[in-house]
Structures are given as structure tokens and as C-alpha cells.
Motif scaffolding. Structure first.
Motif, PDB file in Angstrom:
ATOM      1  N   SER A 205       0.698  -1.569   0.086  1.00  0.00           N
ATOM      2  CA  SER A 205       0.096   0.233   0.156  1.00  0.00           C
ATOM      3  C   SER A 205       0.978   1.211   0.136  1.00  0.00           C
ATOM      4  O   SER A 205       0.726   1.992  -0.939  1.00  0.00           O
ATOM      5  CB  SER A 205      -1.073  -0.347   1.062  1.00  0.00           C
ATOM      6  N   THR A 206       2.004   1.797   1.096  1.00  0.00           N
ATOM      7  CA  THR A 206       2.632   2.557   0.950  1.00  0.00           C
ATOM      8  C   THR A 206       3.802   2.334   0.211  1.00  0.00           C
ATOM      9  O   THR A 206       4.123   3.257  -0.385  1.00  0.00           O
ATOM     10  CB  THR A 206       2.821   2.740   1.859  1.00  0.00           C
ATOM     11  N   SER A 207       4.655   0.957   0.070  1.00  0.00           N
ATOM     12  CA  SER A 207       6.595   0.740  -0.777  1.00  0.00           C
ATOM     13  C   SER A 207       5.838   0.329  -2.429  1.00  0.00           C
ATOM     14  O   SER A 207       5.050   0.044  -2.727  1.00  0.00           O
ATOM     15  CB  SER A 207       7.173   0.034   0.032  1.00  0.00           C
ATOM     16  N   GLY A 208       7.068  -0.076  -2.963  1.00  0.00           N
ATOM     17  CA  GLY A 208       6.622  -0.570  -4.139  1.00  0.00           C
ATOM     18  C   GLY A 208       7.121  -1.901  -4.020  1.00  0.00           C
ATOM     19  O   GLY A 208       7.346  -2.304  -5.263  1.00  0.00           O
ATOM     20  N   ALA A 209       6.726  -2.148  -2.501  1.00  0.00           N
ATOM     21  CA  ALA A 209       6.898  -3.813  -3.174  1.00  0.00           C
ATOM     22  C   ALA A 209       5.681  -4.458  -3.517  1.00  0.00           C
ATOM     23  O   ALA A 209       5.304  -4.447  -3.492  1.00  0.00           O
ATOM     24  CB  ALA A 209       6.628  -4.240  -0.995  1.00  0.00           C
ATOM     25  N   GLN A 210       6.077  -5.689  -4.243  1.00  0.00           N
ATOM     26  CA  GLN A 210       5.418  -6.013  -5.115  1.00  0.00           C
ATOM     27  C   GLN A 210       6.071  -7.892  -5.226  1.00  0.00           C
ATOM     28  O   GLN A 210       6.357  -7.972  -5.219  1.00  0.00           O
ATOM     29  CB  GLN A 210       4.769  -5.741  -6.739  1.00  0.00           C
ATOM     30  N   ILE A 211       4.034  -8.488  -5.378  1.00  0.00           N
ATOM     31  CA  ILE A 211       5.065  -9.713  -5.645  1.00  0.00           C
ATOM     32  C   ILE A 211       4.189 -10.951  -7.760  1.00  0.00           C
ATOM     33  O   ILE A 211       2.694  -9.250  -7.423  1.00  0.00           O
ATOM     34  CB  ILE A 211       3.898 -11.016  -4.758  1.00  0.00           C
ATOM     35  N   HIS A 212       4.525 -11.305  -8.122  1.00  0.00           N
ATOM     36  CA  HIS A 212       4.478 -11.165 -10.010  1.00  0.00           C
ATOM     37  C   HIS A 212       4.843 -12.889  -9.823  1.00  0.00           C
ATOM     38  O   HIS A 212       6.301 -14.205  -9.297  1.00  0.00           O
ATOM     39  CB  HIS A 212       4.937 -11.012 -10.805  1.00  0.00           C
ATOM     40  N   LEU A 213       3.853 -13.207 -10.521  1.00  0.00           N
ATOM     41  CA  LEU A 213       4.451 -14.653 -10.959  1.00  0.00           C
ATOM     42  C   LEU A 213       5.141 -14.155 -12.673  1.00  0.00           C
ATOM     43  O   LEU A 213       4.941 -14.064 -13.723  1.00  0.00           O
ATOM     44  CB  LEU A 213       2.959 -15.079 -12.091  1.00  0.00           C
ATOM     45  N   LEU A 214       6.362 -14.674 -12.170  1.00  0.00           N
ATOM     46  CA  LEU A 214       7.330 -14.388 -13.536  1.00  0.00           C
ATOM     47  C   LEU A 214       8.502 -15.144 -13.593  1.00  0.00           C
ATOM     48  O   LEU A 214       9.019 -15.707 -11.934  1.00  0.00           O
ATOM     49  CB  LEU A 214       7.725 -12.787 -13.254  1.00  0.00           C
ATOM     50  N   GLY A 215       8.584 -16.386 -14.817  1.00  0.00           N
ATOM     51  CA  GLY A 215       9.682 -17.047 -14.197  1.00  0.00           C
ATOM     52  C   GLY A 215      11.333 -16.639 -14.474  1.00  0.00           C
ATOM     53  O   GLY A 215      11.139 -15.655 -14.427  1.00  0.00           O
ATOM     54  N   ASN A 216      11.803 -17.558 -14.119  1.00  0.00           N
ATOM     55  CA  ASN A 216      13.257 -17.076 -14.268  1.00  0.00           C
ATOM     56  C   ASN A 216      13.628 -17.420 -15.568  1.00  0.00           C
ATOM     57  O   ASN A 216      13.437 -18.143 -16.281  1.00  0.00           O
ATOM     58  CB  ASN A 216      14.432 -18.850 -13.791  1.00  0.00           C
ATOM     59  N   VAL A 217      13.709 -16.627 -16.457  1.00  0.00           N
ATOM     60  CA  VAL A 217      14.484 -16.125 -18.192  1.00  0.00           C
ATOM     61  C   VAL A 217      15.296 -16.992 -18.289  1.00  0.00           C
ATOM     62  O   VAL A 217      14.987 -18.105 -18.979  1.00  0.00           O
ATOM     63  CB  VAL A 217      14.680 -14.375 -17.830  1.00  0.00           C
ATOM     64  N   GLN A 343       9.359  -8.679  -1.145  1.00  0.00           N
ATOM     65  CA  GLN A 343      11.177  -8.355  -0.761  1.00  0.00           C
ATOM     66  C   GLN A 343      12.466  -8.795  -1.172  1.00  0.00           C
ATOM     67  O   GLN A 343      12.285  -9.683  -0.661  1.00  0.00           O
ATOM     68  CB  GLN A 343      10.120  -8.619   1.202  1.00  0.00           C
ATOM     69  N   PRO A 344      12.770  -7.511  -0.749  1.00  0.00           N
ATOM     70  CA  PRO A 344      12.872  -6.097  -0.300  1.00  0.00           C
ATOM     71  C   PRO A 344      11.794  -5.360  -1.089  1.00  0.00           C
ATOM     72  O   PRO A 344      12.229  -6.052  -2.563  1.00  0.00           O
ATOM     73  CB  PRO A 344      13.987  -5.827  -0.395  1.00  0.00           C
TER      74      PRO A 344
END
Length: 367
Positions: A205-217, A343-344
Motif C-alpha cells: 500500500s505504501t512502498s514499491g514491494a510487489q509479488i508477480h508470477l514471473l519465471g526465471n528467464v 521483499q525487499p
């Protein structure tokens, strides 16, 4: 003139009359019964400038969704094939430069766009498709230019927990087909091979922390490379065996074919059926197929080491390359772990640096 969209936005439907506006100059797309510079049999299409001009503006276009299911269909990005019919002259907007002709230097060598009469027949170049929907929200010209040139941004106004966001996404997946809309993170089966898409699950809600489904290239590319190497070697062995040339022992050949049958067959069974489905598809649908493709990597590496690297020098070089490959996989894992675990929290610059592909939708918070 302003390119500020109302809230909530009003969708464009089949049959609506619209004006096409150039986002930076705010000039309206105009056509009239004047010959085009390179295609004199068609009408000229250009932006209308409202000074020292004796002709009135004729900049209204009717939207016709060619592949619509009903006359109330909404114009959708990617999915809708749209035709623009000029209200005053009934000319259809057409890209005439598909044969290779382009405008001279004063037109920056761009393809010529003209107005074509419907009476001259139908052509694929009369269809238009929107790949991305982006609009400026600022009243100021300079700020709007920055908005339209910057990467896609999301304004997150709701303070949702991870589980709330996850639950919302799953509900959208289950109900999407009934709503008749496209999901922001939906993708096609072809996008999965090169991982041209991702799914954002959560944003702090305040920082740029986020979670994605994104594989290892690195892993993704290695799995594709392993499948390609396996296919090429199998074809090579088959052609040689047809000529009674046996490059590897029979037990090694049987093991090679069995492993390929399990891994390749598992990949095909879990991937190819998606081309026949009409449901909304997401990146995670590819994970079962990807698992079988990754299992093929050690099969190929072991085979190369045992049967193609026959000298001590080649085996040493192959071992060094394998270590370098494993290091690259670990490096990519560490680089993208903030997007996998939340995180971070990363800064705006760090988030943009992780956008290795233009098709990845990394969440950029507006301040």
C-alpha cells in the motif's frame, strides 16, 4: 481540446461516431475528397490544422467492429478488428503502403494512410487493431506527453492484502467469461514459450514491494534450448540409423527416446490443448508443461556429456559451461526474487531496471 478521460471511462461500441486525435499534437485525423499524394485514386488522410484553411473540418469517423457478435459489442484491445468509415464521404481508413510504398522525406518515410471507397471492395488493410490502451490524465500538454511516453503505470487506490488480491484475481478468472471482458493479465499460449507475459498478484500500500508470477528467464530459455537440441539430435540420429550408422549404443538410444517420450509427450499433452480452448488463458496454465520441459534439461546435459564430449578437454569445457549456466540461473533468481517474494521493496529505478521485456507489466506507483 483535451485528452482527459472521464471517470469511469465510457466504452466505445460498434456504430459510435468518434474523432481520432494524435496524442501529442492533439490534431484530429481528417479526410476529404482530395487525391492522396502517392495514391491519387484514394482520398488524402492527414491531421486537420484550423488556420489559413478554406475547407471545414471533416474529422468524424464511424467505428465498425467487423468481428462483432452483436451490434452493441464494445471495442476491445487486441480482440476487436475495427474499420473506420468516414462520416462525410463514406471512405474507409486504409493503410495503402502495404505494397512497400512509403511517403518521402517530408512524411518521415512512413506508410501512407488513405481513405478508400467501400465500392472498390474489401481488403485486409482496412482493418485496424489496438494493441495497447493508454491515455493521458493531465490537463497540461507537457505532462500529457510524459504520461503517454512513459511505461504503463497503475494507480493502486485500494489497500488490499495479499490474500484479498489473490482471492479477487481467482474470482475474476472464474467469472471473466461471463462478463464478456478481457483480463489485464490474460495471455495467449504463444506468449508462454518466450515468457512475454506476467501476472501481478500484490502491491504494498505504501512502498514499491510487489509479488508477480514471473519465471526465471535463464531457466525458461534453457528449457526451450534443451527441447530444440533434443529435437535436432533425435532427427540426426534417426537419419543416420536409416543408413545403418549407429552413433550411440542401443541401450543409450532406448534411454534417449524413452526420456524424450516422457518429457516431450508430457509437454505436448499439457500445452497443445490450450490452442483449442476458448477460455481466458493465463501464464500459470503453462507451468505443468514447463515442468516436463525443464526435466528434459538434465537428460540433454547428461547425453551431451556421455556421448558427444569424448575427450578430456571437451569434458572439462562442458563442465565449465554447465557451472556458468547454473550461475546464470542463480543470478537471475537473485535478481528477480524481490518480485517473487515481495521483499525487499525496490525503488522506482530498480523496478524499471527489472522490466527486461516491454511486454512485462511491472507495477509503477504514481506519487
Amino acid at each position: 481540446q483535451q485528452l482527459v478521460v472521464s471517470n469511469p471511462p465510457r466504452p466505445v461500441r460498434h456504430g459510435h461516431i468518434v474523432q481520432l486525435v494524435h496524442g501529442i499534437t492533439t490534431r484530429y485525423l481528417n479526410t476529404h475528397d482530395v487525391a492522396a499524394p502517392l495514391s491519387p485514386h484514394s482520398q488524402e488522410v492527414s491531421c486537420y490544422i484550423d488556420y489559413n484553411i478554406s475547407m471545414p473540418a471533416q474529422n468524424l469517423w464511424r467505428v465498425e467492429i467487423v468481428n462483432r457478435e452483436s451490434d452493441t459489442d464494445v471495442w476491445k484491445t487486441i480482440l476487436s478488428e475495427v474499420r473506420f468509415v468516414h462520416v462525410n464521404t463514406s471512405a474507409v481508413l486504409k493503410a495503402s503502403g502495404l505494397s512497400g510504398a512509403s511517403l518521402p522525406e517530408w512524411g518521415y518515410r512512413q506508410l501512407e494512410v488513405v481513405g478508400e471507397k467501400l465500392s472498390k471492395g474489401y481488403h485486409q488493410s482496412m482493418l485496424w487493431n489496438v494493441e495497447e490502451h493508454r491515455y493521458g490524465k493531465s490537463q497540461e500538454q507537457k505532462e500529457r506527453e510524459v504520461e503517454l511516453h512513459s511505461p504503463t503505470q497503475m494507480d493502486i487506490s485500494k489497500n488490499l492484502s495479499f490474500m484479498a488480491k489473490f482471492t479477487e484475481l481467482q474470482w475474476k478468472i472464474l467469472t471473466l467469461k461471463n462478463e464478456g471482458t478481457e483480463h489485464k493479465y490474460s495471455s495467449s499460449a504463444l506468449d508462454w514459450i518466450t515468457m512475454d507475459t506476467n501476472i501481478a498478484y500484490w502491491l504494498h500500500s505504501t512502498s514499491g514491494a510487489q509479488i508477480h508470477l514471473l519465471g526465471n528467464v535463464a531457466t525458461w530459455a534453457s528449457a526451450n534450448a534443451a527441447a530444440l537440441v533434443y529435437l535436432c539430435l533425435s532427427l540426426w540420429y534417426l537419419l543416420r540409423r536409416r543408413r545403418k550408422i549407429y552413433d550411440i549404443p542401443e541401450d543409450a538410444w532406448q534411454l534417449w527416446m524413452s526420456a524424450g517420450g516422457v518429457c516431450g509427450g508430457g509437454w505436448a499433452v499439457n500445452y497443445l490443448p490450450f490452442f483449442l480452448m476458448e477460455k481466458t488463458l493465463f501464464l500459470y496454465h503453462y507451468l505443468p508443461a514447463l515442468t516436463f520441459q525443464i526435466l528434459l534439461i538434465p537428460v540433454v546435459l547428461q547425453h551431451l556429456s556421455d556421448h558427444l564430449c569424448r575427450s578430456v578437454l571437451l569434458k572439462s569445457m562442458f563442465s565449465a559451461l554447465t557451472v556458468a549456466w547454473l550461475s546464470s540461473v542463480y543470478f537471475v533468481y537473485c535478481t528477480f526474487s524481490p518480485l517473487s517474494y515481495g521483499q525487499p521493496a525496490l525503488s522506482l529505478t530498480e523496478l524499471r531496471a527489472l522490466r527486461w521485456k516491454d511486454t512485462w507489466n511491472i507495477l509503477i506507483r504514481k506519487h
